[in-house]
Scaffold this active site. Structure first.
Site, mmCIF file in Angstrom:
data_model
loop_
_atom_site.group_PDB
_atom_site.id
_atom_site.type_symbol
_atom_site.label_atom_id
_atom_site.label_comp_id
_atom_site.label_asym_id
_atom_site.label_seq_id
_atom_site.Cartn_x
_atom_site.Cartn_y
_atom_site.Cartn_z
ATOM 1 C CB ILE A 1 -5.631 2.433 4.090
ATOM 2 C CG1 ILE A 1 -5.202 3.560 3.143
ATOM 3 C CG2 ILE A 1 -5.983 2.966 5.488
ATOM 4 C CD1 ILE A 1 -6.316 4.550 2.836
ATOM 5 C CG HIS B 1 -11.740 -8.423 5.230
ATOM 6 N ND1 HIS B 1 -11.121 -9.336 6.045
ATOM 7 C CD2 HIS B 1 -11.057 -8.459 4.050
ATOM 8 C CE1 HIS B 1 -10.115 -9.897 5.401
ATOM 9 N NE2 HIS B 1 -10.051 -9.383 4.189
ATOM 10 C CG PHE C 1 -10.622 -5.049 2.193
ATOM 11 C CD1 PHE C 1 -11.984 -5.262 2.392
ATOM 12 C CD2 PHE C 1 -9.937 -5.916 1.362
ATOM 13 C CE1 PHE C 1 -12.641 -6.311 1.763
ATOM 14 C CE2 PHE C 1 -10.578 -6.968 0.728
ATOM 15 C CZ PHE C 1 -11.938 -7.167 0.927
ATOM 16 C CD GLU D 1 -1.744 -2.440 1.255
ATOM 17 O OE1 GLU D 1 -2.536 -3.339 0.884
ATOM 18 O OE2 GLU D 1 -0.637 -2.694 1.795
ATOM 19 C CG ASP E 1 -10.398 -3.550 7.339
ATOM 20 O OD1 ASP E 1 -11.053 -3.244 6.318
ATOM 21 O OD2 ASP E 1 -10.922 -3.880 8.407
#
Length: 696
Positions: free
Chosen positions: A455, A497, A451, A428, A453
């Site tokens: 990041i 998630h 998601f 990411e 979650d």
């Protein structure tokens, strides 16, 4: 150069320039004028270090990070660049590089002394944060290592545009311990990007010696980076100008020929403490410091020129006198320049070009068939890519045949090709760092984080880089990246998630945030996001992607929704509900039941979190006199707390009851449906809480 690892030493490189060149008054493949210019630049950087430290002792300056001992390496690479074509991401010690690239002492003093006319950042950053719009040097930040991925993104943009430019990026050896350095080398090597990584190894990351930093054989950065195909690894004595100049030319040539990135480890010396706030005598031995002094690159180079009869002792003394006078005069001039106006501190958090006000909003020629939210998002991306060839889409699994884990990008790589829609590595920080680097060149990346979650590895790139670029450069650079992120619960996704992330990101000045609740709004807001000049976090509730009640007739290709304009979905007189995302629908279900009981409830979908339409909220609360804020995130420090505080502060005299918040319990989101239902807010809980406030 060997076939295995492509590593070359300075000795083999320098051997190529020892033969006579046939030029008059030349040495090492350079004319006398070129050699003297090198000495001038190196000495100028050194004396500016000393002058800045003198000004600090006099209380006329605030901070400094010296580059003494690094000058030969920096000048060699600065002079190897094609000014105005190539790009550079230097680090804080790179003053000599910037002088070689074309920055003047006067410009540097305005920056060092934080004057109103500081051309680098408008007095917004600490000294030694290098920048130049004209020289393609995006304004640097303080976190070490974040520049590597941005350099990769800028290099990728040069390949996409076919400019022939290369990108220089530098750091000390300490920053190579950062994961983003390795991510950057990985991406650049994979795609053969024209990046020149220059690691100026002075063996000290502030007080930490290199042997405590790297696992490379003999504490070598180039040894540590073995195994990357296409990566040219070069080692050089960075205090020997002729040697490092040969290596700089080789590295730049390799990158410019698109053979791949080059990694240069230049062994330099640190002749002064890490910064003006540091004292290296506390942790370095006297012998260590004296050993470095013997390797002073300026004295080594001057003595070589004298030995070769290119320079005399008298000429050297005159050169130093001339430069010292220039430095003193330019510093004295800069000290007299005006200080920045306090009011300037609030400028350029966001784009001030008025572009957002010139867009034509909420205009639609016709509405199409009902469409689910995920398809509306897909269509918005396709239409904007057709309209603007500067838009590039990438992320994990976004290319066909997968087309995204939720199919939001399905068909786009088939239509626009893998040049414009492509898969990124599973990283990411890489996605965001590369997107920033691309955007700095005028491209418009739209990236997908699968998601919310996940990041968090990109948090540094977003908080310290993306949202800061316009502000910290005093409006010289902008990074209008669009970040699409799937968020929210109600899909039985468990702990990792189901997260909502808006509360974290709403605390970032410079970032626009959208959180649509239905297909039409999602399309209109995303199309607007892709036309604005500011970075946008676009939150997509995955529980609404294919939900029937989030389905709407599809607006046409010219339909835009402004950021900062809430939607009053229901008008009422007894109480105001302020919400967004999936909670719009849960609240609506609760309100329908209350309407059957005779209550009149006003429902506001804020649609964008930043900017927030406070006017619509205040007007409603002043009418109904009661308010409830509903959000799906955890209660404590959720964004609803900000809305509630604003209402309490600005509508207090109109309130007939407390401002209530309805949110998830302060726990993670568990997997089992019954557990998830117990944690998250839903229509039944909202109904009960509204009823309580109505009866207050």
């Amino acid at each position: 150069m060997t076939k295995n690892g492509k590593i070359e030493t300075a000795n083999s490189a320098i051997s190529e320039i020892k033969a006579p060149t046939g030029k008059i008054d030349s040495f090492g493949g350079m004319t006398k004028d070129e050699l003297m210019n090198v000495l001038r630049l190196m000495y100028m950087a050194r004396q500016m270090d000393h002058k800045q430290m003198t000004l600090l002792k006099q209380g006329k300056a605030f901070f400094h990070i010296p580059g003494s001992g690094h000058e030969a390496t920096q000048v060699a690479f600065g002079l190897a660049m094609k000014k105005g074509l190539d790009w550079a991401f230097p680090y804080y010690r790179d003053m000599a590089f910037m002088l070689a690239l074309g920055l003047t002492p006067e410009q540097i003093w305005l920056h060092m002394l934080a004057k109103a006319d500081d051309p680098l950042c408008g007095a917004r950053q600490m000294p030694c944060h290098w920048s130049s719009k004209e020289l393609n040097v995006p304004t640097q930040s303080s976190p070490t290592g974040t520049q590597f991925l941005q350099a990769v993104g800028t290099a990728l943009a040069q390949v996409k545009k076919n400019t022939g430019a290369i990108v220089y990026v530098s750091s000390g050896e300490g920053a190579t311990s950062e994961g983003e350095f390795h991510e950057a080398v990985n991406w650049a090597s994979r795609d053969k990007l024209p990046v020149v990584f220059v690691i100026q190894n002075n063996k000290w990351a502030i007080s930490v010696p290199v042997e405590n930093q790297t696992a490379g054989k003999n504490s070598s950065i180039t040894e540590m980076m073995k195994g990357y195909e296409n990566l040219l690894r070069l080692d050089v004595d960075g205090t020997d100008y002729l040697a490092v100049n040969a290596i700089a030319q080789s590295a730049v040539k390799y990158a410019r020929q698109r053979k791949g990135p080059a990694l240069v480890q230049a062994h330099v010396v640190r002749l002064m403490s890490h910064s003006s706030s540091d004292d290296q005598k506390k942790y370095r031995s006297k012998e260590s410091i004296e050993k470095d002094i013997k390797e002073d690159p300026i004295e080594k180079f001057a003595n070589l020129l004298i030995k070769k009869n290119i320079l005399t002792e008298l000429a050297y003394a005159e050169l130093k006198k001339e430069i010292n006078n220039h430095i003193n005069e330019s510093a004295d001039w800069a000290l007299k320049q005006p200080e920045p106006e306090p009011e300037s501190a609030i400028r350029f958090v966001l784009d001030e070009s008025d572009k957002k006000n010139k867009l034509e909003y909420e205009k639609t020629k016709k509405e199409g068939k009902p469409v689910v939210m995920v398809d509306a998002i897909n269509h918005a991306l396709r239409e904007e890519m057709e309209r603007n060839d500067k838009i590039y889409i990438f992320g994990e699994d976004v290319a066909d045949p997968k087309g995204g884990v939720f199919s939001a990008t399905k068909g786009l790589s088939t239509q626009f090709g893998n040049e414009r829609v492509f898969n990124s590595p599973l990283a990411e920080a890489s996605i965001l760092g590369v997107a920033i680097g691309m955007s700095l060149t005028g491209l418009k990346p739209s990236v997908e984080i699968q998601f919310g979650d996940y990041i968090w590895p990109a948090f540094m790139q977003i908080r310290d880089e993306l949202v800061m670029y316009r502000y910290r450069s005093n409006n010289l650079f902008e990074a209008p990246v669009v970040i699409r992120v799937a968020v929210g619960g109600f899909i039985h996704g468990g702990l990792y998630h189901s997260q909502n992330i808006e509360g974290f990101f709403s605390h970032m000045p410079g970032l626009l945030i959208a959180y649509p609740s239905n297909a039409a709004d999602a399309k209109g807001l995303l199309k607007t996001a892709l036309r604005l000049n500011d970075p946008v976090l676009f939150l997509e509730h995955k529980g609404l992607y294919r939900q029937s009640y989030a389905t709407k007739p599809e607006p046409d290709a010219e339909y835009l929704i402004p950021f900062g304009k809430a939607n009053v979905l229901k008008k009422g007189n007894d109480l105001t509900v302020i919400t967004y995302g999936a909670m719009v629908h849960e609240s609506n279900f609760a309100i329908k039941k209350l309407e059957e009981e005779g209550y009149s409830i006003e429902l506001i979908d804020i649609r964008t979190i930043a900017p927030l339409d406070v006017e619509t909220i205040y007007n409603s609360v002043k009418k109904t006199n009661k308010a409830i804020v509903v959000h799906e995130d955890t209660l404590t420090a959720g964004f609803g707390a900000e809305i509630a505080a604003l209402i309490a502060e600005n509508c207090f005299e109109y309130l007939d009851g407390p401002v209530k918040r309805i949110a998830a319990k302060d726990t993670p989101i568990p997997y089992h449906p019954k557990l998830e239902s117990y944690i998250l807010p839903n229509r039944n809980k909202i109904y009960s809480e509204i009823k309580n406030i109505l009866q207050y």
